[in-house]
Design an enzyme around this catalytic site. Structure first.
Site, mmCIF file in Angstrom:
data_model
loop_
_atom_site.group_PDB
_atom_site.id
_atom_site.type_symbol
_atom_site.label_atom_id
_atom_site.label_comp_id
_atom_site.label_asym_id
_atom_site.label_seq_id
_atom_site.Cartn_x
_atom_site.Cartn_y
_atom_site.Cartn_z
ATOM 1 N N CYS A 262 4.084 29.416 -14.591
ATOM 2 C CA CYS A 262 2.455 28.760 -15.260
ATOM 3 C C CYS A 262 2.805 28.514 -16.887
ATOM 4 C CB CYS A 262 1.219 29.699 -15.344
ATOM 5 S SG CYS A 262 0.787 29.233 -13.528
HETATM 6 N N1 LIG Z 1 3.023 31.623 -9.324
HETATM 7 C C1 LIG Z 1 1.860 31.758 -9.167
HETATM 8 O O1 LIG Z 1 2.059 32.407 -10.518
HETATM 9 C C2 LIG Z 1 0.706 30.497 -9.860
HETATM 10 C C3 LIG Z 1 -0.278 30.555 -10.042
HETATM 11 C C4 LIG Z 1 -1.285 29.640 -10.247
HETATM 12 C C5 LIG Z 1 -0.411 27.861 -9.729
HETATM 13 N N2 LIG Z 1 0.443 28.139 -9.177
HETATM 14 C C6 LIG Z 1 0.768 26.895 -9.071
HETATM 15 O O2 LIG Z 1 0.509 26.219 -7.744
HETATM 16 C C7 LIG Z 1 1.923 25.666 -7.560
HETATM 17 C C8 LIG Z 1 3.103 26.324 -6.361
HETATM 18 O O3 LIG Z 1 3.774 28.066 -6.898
HETATM 19 P P1 LIG Z 1 4.323 28.551 -5.773
HETATM 20 O O4 LIG Z 1 4.631 29.593 -7.166
HETATM 21 O O5 LIG Z 1 3.519 29.139 -4.927
HETATM 22 O O6 LIG Z 1 6.017 28.690 -6.218
HETATM 23 P P2 LIG Z 1 7.385 28.615 -5.219
HETATM 24 O O7 LIG Z 1 8.470 28.067 -5.705
HETATM 25 O O8 LIG Z 1 6.692 30.108 -4.674
HETATM 26 O O9 LIG Z 1 6.218 28.366 -3.516
HETATM 27 C C9 LIG Z 1 6.532 26.956 -3.482
HETATM 28 C C10 LIG Z 1 6.639 26.647 -1.551
HETATM 29 O O10 LIG Z 1 7.314 24.938 -1.552
HETATM 30 C C11 LIG Z 1 8.279 24.723 -0.930
HETATM 31 N N3 LIG Z 1 8.208 23.707 -1.001
HETATM 32 C C12 LIG Z 1 8.680 22.656 -1.667
HETATM 33 N N4 LIG Z 1 8.916 21.413 -1.376
HETATM 34 C C13 LIG Z 1 8.644 21.059 0.475
HETATM 35 C C14 LIG Z 1 7.125 20.232 0.298
HETATM 36 N N5 LIG Z 1 8.084 18.613 0.082
HETATM 37 N N6 LIG Z 1 6.561 20.351 1.405
HETATM 38 C C15 LIG Z 1 7.443 22.083 2.233
HETATM 39 N N7 LIG Z 1 7.407 22.465 1.006
HETATM 40 C C16 LIG Z 1 8.190 21.935 -0.698
HETATM 41 C C17 LIG Z 1 9.436 25.403 -1.745
HETATM 42 O O11 LIG Z 1 10.653 25.430 -0.856
HETATM 43 C C18 LIG Z 1 8.759 27.309 -1.884
HETATM 44 O O12 LIG Z 1 8.949 27.507 -0.849
HETATM 45 C C19 LIG Z 1 2.638 25.165 -8.695
HETATM 46 O O13 LIG Z 1 2.996 24.250 -8.653
HETATM 47 C C20 LIG Z 1 2.513 26.089 -9.445
HETATM 48 O O14 LIG Z 1 1.988 25.868 -11.247
HETATM 49 C C21 LIG Z 1 1.691 29.036 -9.634
#
Ligand SMILES: NC(=O)c1ccc[n+]([C@@H]2O[C@H](COP(=O)([O-])OP(=O)(O)OC[C@H]3O[C@@H](n4cnc5c(N)ncnc54)[C@H](O)[C@@H]3O)[C@@H](O)[C@H]2O)c1
Length: 424
Positions: A262
Site C-alpha cells: 500500500c
Molecule cells: N495487502 C494489503 O494489506 C492490502 C490492504 C488494503 C488494500 N489492498 C488492495 O487490495 C488489492 C488486492 O491486494 P492483495 O494484497 O490481496 O493482492 P495479492 O497479490 O495478495 O492477491 C491478488 C490475487 O489476485 C489474483 N488475480 C490477479 N488477476 C486476477 C484476475 N484477473 N482474476 C482473478 N484473480 C486474479 C492473483 O493471482 C492474486 O492471488 C490491491 O488493490 C491492494 O492495493 C491490499
C-alpha cells in the site's frame, strides 16, 4: 433467508480473509483466482496468507467454500467482490489490467439484482469510468438500474492482532444511493460497522487519503531522523513525549524505508490522477523522494559505524535481521531490505540475512545466504542491521552479543555504555 452466493475474484491478502469471513457469516462462497497453484492449495486446506490459517480455510470449506482457476466453473452469484492487485506499471503509473480482466469476468456473470463491489485500491473515478462500462458492455445491463455497483476499500492491516475485517468499519460508496444500501446490507452481515460514502469516488478517495496520510507522516519523521542525529537529539524520545498529548497528534516512527503493497504504491495512484489536472501532487512526490532515500541512508550509516571501528564496508560481514516489510508477517513486497542488501553488496559487503518468516531470499536473482544459527551469525558478523524487530528476536541478547549494531527501528535504547549500538 436462503444462503446468498458470493464470488470473490482474487484470493490474496484481501480476497482470502473476505472469502473466509463471508463463509463464516453463512454465505456460500466461491473463490476465483487466475493462479491454479493458489486455488489448488486452498482446496487442499492450505493458506498462503499470514492472517488466515489452514484451519480457517478448512472451516470455510466445511461451509461450502471452493476455489477455482477456471472461469468455466463459475455460475452467476448474488454478490461479486473484486480483490485483484493494482500494481504500478513500468512507467510508475497505475496498472489496472487485473481490475479490467476481473470486471470482464464479473460482467459475464451479471444478472439483474447482482451486487458488484470493487475492493482493489485505485484512483478516484475507477469504479465509474473503468469498471462500470466493462460490466455494462459484457452484460447488457445498467449499473444502478439493473445491478448494484460500489467501491468498498479494503483496510486490512496484515498481522494486526486487534483490528481485522470484522471490527474495522467498512466504507461503501455506490454509483447510486440504492447501490450503497445493497452493499451495506451485504457487508453488514460480515462487519460490525458499515460507513456510507457520498459516492464511489469519495470511497476511493478515502482509501487513498488514509494511505497518503501514512506515507507523508512517515516521510516527515524519516527526514527528522536524519537531522536530529546531526543535532544530537533522540527523536524516538521526542516522539514518545509528543505522543502523550491526548489530542491532535499521532505518532509515526522512522525506519529504513517504506514497504508493503500500500504505502509505496497507492499514493502514486493519487498523484497520477492529480497530474491529469496538469499539476503535481507535491506532498506525495516529496514524501516519495524522502522515503526512497532511506535505504541509501541506512547503507551510509552502516559504513560510518564500521569506519568508527576501523573496518571498511568493503569485505565486512553484514547480517540483516528481518527482511519482510513489516513486523511479524511473511510479506516481502516492496520491502526496503532489498535495496539495502543491493547497496551493501555493491559496496563490497558480504551480506547474510535472518528472518523467521523467510526461508530463502533472493536479491537481483542471487540468493542471499541465510543464517541458520542466529546466535552464531550475530557473533560472527562485523555489523548487524536490525531492519524488522520481529517478536522472535531477543533484543537484549542481540544488544549484548552483536559487535556493532544498527537499530533502524529504535527498539534498542542506545546508551553511552553501549557505543557499539546506534539507532537510525
Ligand atoms: N495487502 C494489503 O494489506 C492490502 C490492504 C488494503 C488494500 N489492498 C488492495 O487490495 C488489492 C488486492 O491486494 P492483495 O494484497 O490481496 O493482492 P495479492 O497479490 O495478495 O492477491 C491478488 C490475487 O489476485 C489474483 N488475480 C490477479 N488477476 C486476477 C484476475 N484477473 N482474476 C482473478 N484473480 C486474479 C492473483 O493471482 C492474486 O492471488 C490491491 O488493490 C491492494 O492495493 C491490499
Amino acid at each position: 433467508m436462503p444462503a446468498q452466493d458470493v464470488l470473490v475474484i482474487g484470493l490474496g491478502y484481501v480476497g482470502l480473509p473476505l472469502a473466509v469471513q463471508a463463509a463464516r457469516a453463512g454465505f456460500l462462497v466461491t473463490g476465483f483466482d487466475t493462479s491454479a497453484g493458489i486455488t489448488q492449495a486452498l482446496n487442499a486446506g492450505r493458506s498462503h496468507v499470514d492472517d488466515v490459517s489452514g484451519g480457517d480455510v478448512e472451516a470455510a470449506r466445511a461451509q461450502g467454500f471452493a476455489a477455482t482457476a477456471d472461469e468455466a466453473d463459475l455460475k452467476p452469484p448474488d454478490v461479486i467482490v473484486i480483490c485483484v492487485p493494482t500494481p504500478l506499471s513500468e512507467a510508475d503509473g497505475p496498472d489496472l489490467s487485473a481490475v479490467r480482466a476481473a470486471a470482464k469476468t464479473a460482467g459475464r456473470l451479471l444478472r439483474p439484482g447482482t451486487l458488484v463491489s470493487l475492493e482493489s485500491t485505485t484512483y478516484p473515478g475507477t469504479t465509474e469510468e473503468i469498471v462500470r462500462p466493462l460490466l455494462e458492455k459484457a452484460s447488457g445491463l445498467s449499473a444502478g438500474v439493473d445491478f448494484a455497483l460500489v467501491f468498498s476499500p479494503e483496510r486490512i492491516d496484515p498481522g494486526n492482532p486487534d483490528y481485522g475485517l470484522v471490527n474495522t468499519p467498512k466504507i461503501v460508496g455506490g454509483v447510486t444511493p440504492a447501490c450503497a444500501e445493497a452493499a451495506a446490507a451485504f457487508y453488514g452481515r460480515i462487519c460490525d460497522q458499515v460507513v456510507r460514502a457520498a459516492s464511489a469516488r469519495e470511497a476511493e478517495m478515502a482509501k487513498l487519503l488514509e494511505n497518503t496520510y501514512r506515507h507523508v507522516n512517515i516521510a516527515l519523521v524519516n527526514e527528522m531522523a536524519i537531522f536530529c542525529r546531526e543535532l544530537d537529539i533522540d527523536l524516538h524520545d521526542a516522539i514518545r513525549c509528543a505522543a502523550t498529548k491526548p489530542f491532535g497528534f499521532q505518532p509515526f516512527y522512522p525506519g529504513p524505508g517504506v514497504g508493503g503493497h500500500c504505502i509505496p504504491i497507492d499514493p502514486n495512484y493519487l498523484s497520477y490522477k492529480v497530474r491529469t489536472l496538469g499539476y503535481p501532487f507535491r506532498f506525495v512526490e516529496l514524501a516519495q523522494e524522502i522515503n526512497s532515500r532511506m535505504p541509501g541512508y541506512v547503507t551510509d550509516r552502516a559504513a560510518e559505524l564500521l569506519n568508527r571501528a576501523a573496518r571498511p564496508l568493503n569485505g565486512a560481514r553484514v547480517l540483516l535481521l528481518g527482511v519482510t516489510y513489516k513486523k511479524d508477517i511473511a510479506d516481502q513486497r516492496e520491502s526496503p531490505a532489498r535495496p539495502i542488501a543491493r547497496k551493501l553488496r555493491t559496496r563490497g559487503a558480504a551480506v547474510a540475512y535472518h528472518d523467521p518468516y523467510v526461508p530463502s531470499w533472493q536479491v537481483d536473482g542471487t540468493d542471499v545466504p541465510r543464517a541458520s544459527d542466529l546466535a552464531a551469525a550475530i557473533a560472527a558478523a562485523d555489523l548487524v542491521i536490525l531492519l524488522q524487530a520481529h517478536r522472535d528476536y531477543d533484543l537484549p541478547q542481540l544488544a549484548a552479543t552483536a559487535r556493532l549494531l544498527l537499530d533502524t527501528r529504535g527498539v534498542i535504547p542506545a546508551t553511552p555504555a553501549a557505543p557499539h549500538i546506534e539507532t537510525l
